[in-house]
Design a protein around this motif. Structure first.
Motif, PDB file in Angstrom:
ATOM      1  N   GLU A 116     -23.760  49.319  54.734  1.00  0.00           N
ATOM      2  CA  GLU A 116     -23.092  50.531  54.823  1.00  0.00           C
ATOM      3  C   GLU A 116     -22.678  51.157  53.323  1.00  0.00           C
ATOM      4  OE1 GLU A 116     -18.951  50.090  55.990  1.00  0.00           O
ATOM      5  OE2 GLU A 116     -18.690  51.970  56.918  1.00  0.00           O
ATOM      6  N   ALA A 117     -22.487  50.036  52.455  1.00  0.00           N
ATOM      7  CA  ALA A 117     -22.146  50.461  51.288  1.00  0.00           C
ATOM      8  C   ALA A 117     -23.532  50.951  50.657  1.00  0.00           C
ATOM      9  CB  ALA A 117     -21.694  49.297  50.341  1.00  0.00           C
ATOM     10  N   THR A 120     -23.647  54.628  51.659  1.00  0.00           N
ATOM     11  CA  THR A 120     -22.730  55.381  51.008  1.00  0.00           C
ATOM     12  C   THR A 120     -23.216  55.861  49.600  1.00  0.00           C
ATOM     13  OG1 THR A 120     -21.113  54.163  52.457  1.00  0.00           O
ATOM     14  CG2 THR A 120     -20.031  55.671  50.616  1.00  0.00           C
ATOM     15  N   LEU A 121     -23.600  54.713  48.870  1.00  0.00           N
ATOM     16  CA  LEU A 121     -23.953  54.824  47.538  1.00  0.00           C
ATOM     17  C   LEU A 121     -24.962  56.254  47.388  1.00  0.00           C
ATOM     18  CD1 LEU A 121     -22.793  53.806  44.999  1.00  0.00           C
ATOM     19  CD2 LEU A 121     -24.817  52.122  45.225  1.00  0.00           C
ATOM     20  N   GLU A 123     -25.108  58.671  48.893  1.00  0.00           N
ATOM     21  CA  GLU A 123     -24.394  60.236  49.037  1.00  0.00           C
ATOM     22  C   GLU A 123     -24.348  60.706  47.767  1.00  0.00           C
ATOM     23  OE1 GLU A 123     -23.012  61.692  51.641  1.00  0.00           O
ATOM     24  OE2 GLU A 123     -21.899  60.306  53.082  1.00  0.00           O
ATOM     25  N   SER A 124     -24.136  59.661  46.630  1.00  0.00           N
ATOM     26  CA  SER A 124     -23.995  60.527  45.124  1.00  0.00           C
ATOM     27  C   SER A 124     -25.173  60.944  44.640  1.00  0.00           C
ATOM     28  CB  SER A 124     -23.400  59.427  44.461  1.00  0.00           C
ATOM     29  OG  SER A 124     -24.535  58.351  44.116  1.00  0.00           O
ATOM     30  N   ASP A 125     -26.324  60.572  45.188  1.00  0.00           N
ATOM     31  CA  ASP A 125     -27.689  61.079  44.744  1.00  0.00           C
ATOM     32  C   ASP A 125     -28.796  60.500  45.636  1.00  0.00           C
ATOM     33  OD1 ASP A 125     -29.746  61.996  43.267  1.00  0.00           O
ATOM     34  OD2 ASP A 125     -29.248  60.689  41.319  1.00  0.00           O
ATOM     35  N   PRO A 126     -28.971  61.381  46.583  1.00  0.00           N
ATOM     36  CA  PRO A 126     -29.815  60.930  47.698  1.00  0.00           C
ATOM     37  C   PRO A 126     -31.311  60.737  47.260  1.00  0.00           C
ATOM     38  CG  PRO A 126     -28.967  63.149  48.110  1.00  0.00           C
ATOM     39  CD  PRO A 126     -28.122  62.625  46.869  1.00  0.00           C
ATOM     40  N   THR A 127     -31.640  61.615  46.306  1.00  0.00           N
ATOM     41  CA  THR A 127     -33.027  61.570  45.677  1.00  0.00           C
ATOM     42  C   THR A 127     -33.412  60.341  44.780  1.00  0.00           C
ATOM     43  OG1 THR A 127     -32.671  63.134  44.135  1.00  0.00           O
ATOM     44  CG2 THR A 127     -33.508  64.046  46.175  1.00  0.00           C
ATOM     45  N   ASP A 128     -32.382  59.688  44.515  1.00  0.00           N
ATOM     46  CA  ASP A 128     -32.570  58.476  43.385  1.00  0.00           C
ATOM     47  C   ASP A 128     -33.381  57.603  44.018  1.00  0.00           C
ATOM     48  OD1 ASP A 128     -32.707  56.596  41.603  1.00  0.00           O
ATOM     49  OD2 ASP A 128     -30.530  56.573  41.308  1.00  0.00           O
ATOM     50  N   LEU A 131     -31.721  54.039  44.252  1.00  0.00           N
ATOM     51  CA  LEU A 131     -30.735  53.888  45.251  1.00  0.00           C
ATOM     52  C   LEU A 131     -31.526  53.853  46.616  1.00  0.00           C
ATOM     53  CD1 LEU A 131     -28.030  56.215  44.158  1.00  0.00           C
ATOM     54  CD2 LEU A 131     -27.920  53.765  43.956  1.00  0.00           C
ATOM     55  N   SER A 353     -35.144  67.482  49.307  1.00  0.00           N
ATOM     56  CA  SER A 353     -33.911  68.020  49.718  1.00  0.00           C
ATOM     57  C   SER A 353     -32.665  67.016  49.109  1.00  0.00           C
ATOM     58  CB  SER A 353     -33.732  68.386  51.040  1.00  0.00           C
ATOM     59  OG  SER A 353     -32.383  68.576  51.400  1.00  0.00           O
ATOM     60  N   ARG A 354     -31.560  67.758  48.751  1.00  0.00           N
ATOM     61  CA  ARG A 354     -30.492  66.662  48.515  1.00  0.00           C
ATOM     62  C   ARG A 354     -29.356  66.903  49.611  1.00  0.00           C
ATOM     63  NH1 ARG A 354     -28.822  65.377  42.908  1.00  0.00           N
ATOM     64  NH2 ARG A 354     -27.695  67.514  42.827  1.00  0.00           N
ATOM     65  N   ASP A 355     -29.605  67.432  50.549  1.00  0.00           N
ATOM     66  CA  ASP A 355     -28.739  67.753  51.901  1.00  0.00           C
ATOM     67  C   ASP A 355     -28.592  66.195  52.332  1.00  0.00           C
ATOM     68  OD1 ASP A 355     -27.358  68.119  54.055  1.00  0.00           O
ATOM     69  OD2 ASP A 355     -28.317  70.090  54.302  1.00  0.00           O
ATOM     70  N   THR A 356     -27.278  65.760  52.399  1.00  0.00           N
ATOM     71  CA  THR A 356     -27.130  64.542  52.967  1.00  0.00           C
ATOM     72  C   THR A 356     -26.342  64.465  54.131  1.00  0.00           C
ATOM     73  OG1 THR A 356     -24.974  64.388  51.848  1.00  0.00           O
ATOM     74  CG2 THR A 356     -26.721  63.527  50.689  1.00  0.00           C
TER      75      THR A 356
ATOM     76  N   THR B  64     -18.073  51.149  46.150  1.00  0.00           N
ATOM     77  CA  THR B  64     -19.113  52.110  46.287  1.00  0.00           C
ATOM     78  C   THR B  64     -18.628  53.271  45.862  1.00  0.00           C
ATOM     79  OG1 THR B  64     -19.652  50.644  48.087  1.00  0.00           O
ATOM     80  CG2 THR B  64     -20.839  52.935  47.913  1.00  0.00           C
ATOM     81  N   ASN B  68     -19.774  56.074  43.065  1.00  0.00           N
ATOM     82  CA  ASN B  68     -19.959  57.486  43.510  1.00  0.00           C
ATOM     83  C   ASN B  68     -19.197  58.391  42.674  1.00  0.00           C
ATOM     84  OD1 ASN B  68     -21.979  56.841  45.454  1.00  0.00           O
ATOM     85  ND2 ASN B  68     -20.831  57.340  47.224  1.00  0.00           N
ATOM     86  N   THR B 142     -28.811  71.823  47.232  1.00  0.00           N
ATOM     87  CA  THR B 142     -29.218  70.689  47.789  1.00  0.00           C
ATOM     88  C   THR B 142     -30.901  70.636  47.732  1.00  0.00           C
ATOM     89  OG1 THR B 142     -28.910  71.283  50.110  1.00  0.00           O
ATOM     90  CG2 THR B 142     -27.329  70.198  48.832  1.00  0.00           C
ATOM     91  N   ALA B 143     -31.645  71.496  47.209  1.00  0.00           N
ATOM     92  CA  ALA B 143     -33.045  71.618  47.438  1.00  0.00           C
ATOM     93  C   ALA B 143     -33.445  70.961  46.321  1.00  0.00           C
ATOM     94  CB  ALA B 143     -33.532  73.090  47.425  1.00  0.00           C
ATOM     95  N   GLY B 144     -34.777  70.558  46.485  1.00  0.00           N
ATOM     96  CA  GLY B 144     -35.360  69.810  45.489  1.00  0.00           C
ATOM     97  C   GLY B 144     -35.799  70.657  44.190  1.00  0.00           C
ATOM     98  N   VAL B 167     -19.962  64.828  47.819  1.00  0.00           N
ATOM     99  CA  VAL B 167     -19.947  63.312  47.764  1.00  0.00           C
ATOM    100  C   VAL B 167     -18.633  62.788  48.265  1.00  0.00           C
ATOM    101  CG1 VAL B 167     -20.102  61.429  46.027  1.00  0.00           C
ATOM    102  CG2 VAL B 167     -21.586  63.467  45.786  1.00  0.00           C
ATOM    103  N   ARG B 177     -20.754  68.948  44.552  1.00  0.00           N
ATOM    104  CA  ARG B 177     -21.507  68.466  43.578  1.00  0.00           C
ATOM    105  C   ARG B 177     -21.481  69.200  42.255  1.00  0.00           C
ATOM    106  NH1 ARG B 177     -25.442  66.666  46.767  1.00  0.00           N
ATOM    107  NH2 ARG B 177     -25.365  64.339  47.196  1.00  0.00           N
TER     108      ARG B 177
END
Lengths: 451, 305
Positions: A116-117, A120-121, A123-128, A131, A353-356, B64, B68, B142-144, B167, B177
């Motif tokens: 879960e954590a 959740t992490l 969320e801060s940077d979904p494309t990293d 992560l 996309s960075r949409d989470t 976490t 964040n 949120t786009a690339g 976030v 963000r």
């Protein structure tokens, strides 16, 4: 006449010697838990005769009588029933304790929280990519922990099943021993030391048997036993299934079907009411239920994760592929090969996309009150509450058993102080009797010395 | 035949179980002190163990969320720096436009202004496409990436979307963000939509071409630059406010973490003083019962025989 006195002294000395022997036997067996203390009975030996109106008695000393065994049928019965009750609770508690260890030590709850954590992490940077890989690896560990928890729980269950098989053979062995004792008791002479030893062996066998399974015992005139296993359901008009009667023995068998144990004697199916067998049956049923719950948790993890994946799109914009394969704790496996495949964005989102919002749905589904984390907590809570409750019952039953044993020992056990007193008394008796013989010799010598 | 005696076996059994119970208690206290944990197994205290699990989850979740928040603060700071750069650029552009509008600069002067403006245009484009430390575009919503693209004709257009994304930093609170490229670089001047890039490059083109009156073109561009400046400083304020919010929340998170740790310690940790006293008490009881056991068990009539 002096011959008669000598004879009286001889019988007295012999009786004292025999009693000392028995006292020595008592002392020697003071630490033998199966031994009941014995005492020698003595009866006066008087010869009476009548010649016409003349009444004559001759005193012939003492006769060594029967070996008395201080038995307590009630005490034995108390010990048997409290042993059965304690054995049931203790066996179940031990088995469930192993199951608890299996579920806690594999740290499945912590791994679920970690997963879960890791989500959740994101969320801060979904494309990293770091992560994403982290979350994927946590998912892999989670699937492995599920399997090891299932394995450990299965091991616990297998151990209990082995114990069940061992218990059955132990019961069958004790039962044949009892039937042999039944036969021997018929031929043993009443009041002999041999019979007392047979009765001790019988009571010990019954106590052993009652540890394994709750029994009902009836005694015949020779001291032989008719043993029934207290059963559910009981046969009509009886409280249990007949296991041994005289030399007749019925073999006990046990079968198990998905945690449900059925015992069988002579074609009758039943479940044990008390004793270790009942504890094992209860534990097996409980553990089988926990395995089902664990499978349900694994299944909910798989289906929630895969449903969320299906509703989203991966980093490259393609539709999300399943995260896990399998249906339960034993076959859950990670199938997603790359962190980029985690579908964090909603379906139709473009690449990168960075949409989470889909990630948010997954986290919510995973952490929901009916989700895997909460279910695992409930599983542990209910198991440990059960064990804790059994512990309280165990403590109570242990006190009952200890007091039953103390009561029984008070009646049947060897009291070394009493035996020491007896030893002094018998020593004096022996010495007095030898004195009597000496006096008789003196009397005879006096008469021979007459000139 | 029955009789009641004081069985020697029973005495030993009793002594054994009493001293055994004391030993078990001793070992439990010993383990509690050695590990510092009151609850070894869930069954020691089922409800306490369940609360500990819930607190563990809160703790992990708190850690976490702290991470964040730290990442979010990083992104916001980076964004604020880039926007600061944009504001400086626009201020310089405005100075140039004012100079061009007021002083007769001549062809060489205009060319120099055009050169500088074109340089600025490039820098502006680079800043608009700046990325966070982890490589994500700062102003694409949120786009690339990339956030902005430039076509062959030099026209810059927005490639991102209008969603900022947010976030979660504490349960129930999500912070956006940053600002999108649209918010930062696109605006209306006198009812016509335009962008910072267009304003600067139009001015540069006007300076370069020399057709028409460059002073008038510069005069016209000032309104656009002002609007762009407004836009950028508004975004700067928005990001600054969010940064302040994140900082407030980070302090919150720390006090929450301390709270959770305290609760955890209340439920799961050994009360050392209490346990040591109990250990000592049990030790005394065990020593006393051992001493009395040896005394009592040596009382036997056989010594008198």
């Amino acid at each position: 006449m002096s011959t008669s006195i000598l004879n009286i002294g001889r019988t007295g000395a012999a009786a004292a010697r025999a009693s000392i022997e028995l006292t020595a036997q008592n002392i020697a067996n003071a630490t033998n838990p199966d031994y009941t203390r014995r005492r020698m009975e003595q009866t006066e030996l008087v010869g009476t005769g009548r010649i016409e109106a003349q009444h004559r008695s001759t005193l012939n000393g003492v006769r060594i009588g029967d070996v008395q065994r201080f038995d307590s049928e009630f005490g034995q019965r108390q010990v048997r029933s409290s042993t059965s009750d304690l054995a049931r609770t203790e066996t179940e508690m031990r088995a469930l304790g192993d199951a608890e260890l299996a579920l806690e030590e594999t740290r499945l709850y912590e791994k679920l929280v970690d997963f879960e954590a890791s989500l959740t992490l994101l969320e801060s940077d979904p494309t990293d990519p770091a992560l994403r890989t982290g979350a994927l690896e946590t998912a892999r560990q989670l699937s492995q922990v599920f399997q090891s928890a299932e394995f450990a729980l299965g091991n616990t269950r297998a151990l209990v099943e082995d114990e069940l098989t061992l218990g059955v053979s132990e019961i069958n062995a004790t039962v044949s021993e009892l039937s042999r004792l039944n036969v021997e008791l018929v031929t043993a002479r009443e009041g002999s030391s041999g019979r007392a030893a047979l009765l001790d062996a019988r009571d010990a066998a019954l106590r052993d048997l009652s540890g394994e399974v709750g029994i009902d015992v009836e005694f015949d005139q020779f001291g032989g036993v008719e043993v029934r296993i207290l059963s559910n359901p009981p046969p009509p008009g009886e409280n249990g299934v007949l296991l041994v009667s005289g030399s007749n023995v019925s073999q006990l068998t046990a079968s198990q079907n998905s945690g449900l144990v059925t015992l069988n004697v002579a074609g009758t199916n039943f479940t044990a009411v008390s004793g270790a067998m009942a504890g094992r049956s209860a534990a097996l049923a409980d553990i089988a239920g926990r395995q089902t719950e664990l499978d349900a948790i694994a299944n909910s993890t798989i289906s929630r994760a895969n449903a969320a994946q299906a509703a989203g799109s991966a980093l490259d914009g393609s539709p999300g592929q399943p995260l896990f394969s399998g249906t339960g704790a034993s076959d859950i496996a990670l199938v997603l090969g790359d962190g980029a495949g985690l579908a964090l964005a909603p379906a139709g989102a473009p690449a990168g996309s960075r949409d989470t919002s889909n990630l948010g749905n997954l986290i919510a589904a995973f952490g929901a009150d009916d989700g895997p984390i909460a279910a695992k907590d409930r599983l542990l809570l209910s198991l440990s509450s059960r064990i804790s409750g059994l512990g309280t019952t165990r403590d109570g039953l242990e006190i009952i058993k200890q007091s039953a044993e103390a009561n029984l020992l008070a009646e049947t056990g060897v009291d070394l102080d009493a035996e020491a007193t007896e030893l002094i008394r018998l020593q004096q008796a022996f010495e007095s009797n030898s004195r009597v013989m000496q006096v008789a010799t003196g009397l005879f010598d006096t008469i021979l010395g007459l000139r | 035949m029955t009789s009641v005696g004081n069985s020697t076996g029973a005495f030993y059994e009793r002594s054994l179980s009493q001293m055994g119970a004391l030993r078990v208690a001793l070992e439990t206290y010993q383990t509690q002190i050695a590990t510092g944990e009151r609850i070894m197994r869930g069954s020691d205290d089922p409800v306490g163990a369940s609360r500990l699990r819930a607190l563990t989850r809160l703790e992990v979740r708190g850690a976490t969320e702290e991470e964040n928040a730290a990442r979010l603060a990083q992104d916001l700071t980076e964004g604020a720096e880039q926007i600061g750069g944009v504001v400086e650029l626009l201020q310089r552009a405005r100075e140039l436009a004012v100079a061009a509008a007021n002083d007769p600069t001549g062809e060489n002067g205009r060319a120099a202004i055009a050169d500088e403006l074109e340089q600025m245009s490039d820098e502006l484009f680079a800043r608009s496409n700046s990325r966070s430390i982890t490589g994500a575009p700062l102003f694409a919503g949120t786009a690339g990436s990339p956030a902005f693209i430039r076509d062959a004709g030099g026209n810059v257009s927005y490639n991102g979307n209008g969603q900022n994304g947010s976030v979660p930093v504490v349960p129930g609170t999500e912070i956006e963000r940053g600002v999108t490229g649209e918010q930062l670089f696109e605006f209306d001047v006198a009812g016509t939509p335009t962008s910072t890039f267009a304003v600067i490059s139009d001015l540069a083109a006007a300076m370069r071409s020399g057709t028409g009156d460059p002073a008038v073109a510069a005069q016209d561009a000032i309104a656009g630059i002002d609007a762009a400046l407004d836009n950028a400083s508004r975004s700067q304020t928005v990001i600054g406010t969010r940064l302040a919010w994140v900082e407030a929340i980070q302090q919150d998170q720390q006090s929450r973490a301390i709270n959770v740790a305290e609760k955890r310690s209340d439920i799961g940790d050994t009360d050392i003083a209490d346990t040591i006293v109990r250990l000592q008490q049990t030790l005394t009881a065990l020593e006393a019962s051992q001493a009395s056991f040896t005394r009592v068990s040596s009382l036997t009539l056989f010594n008198a025989l």
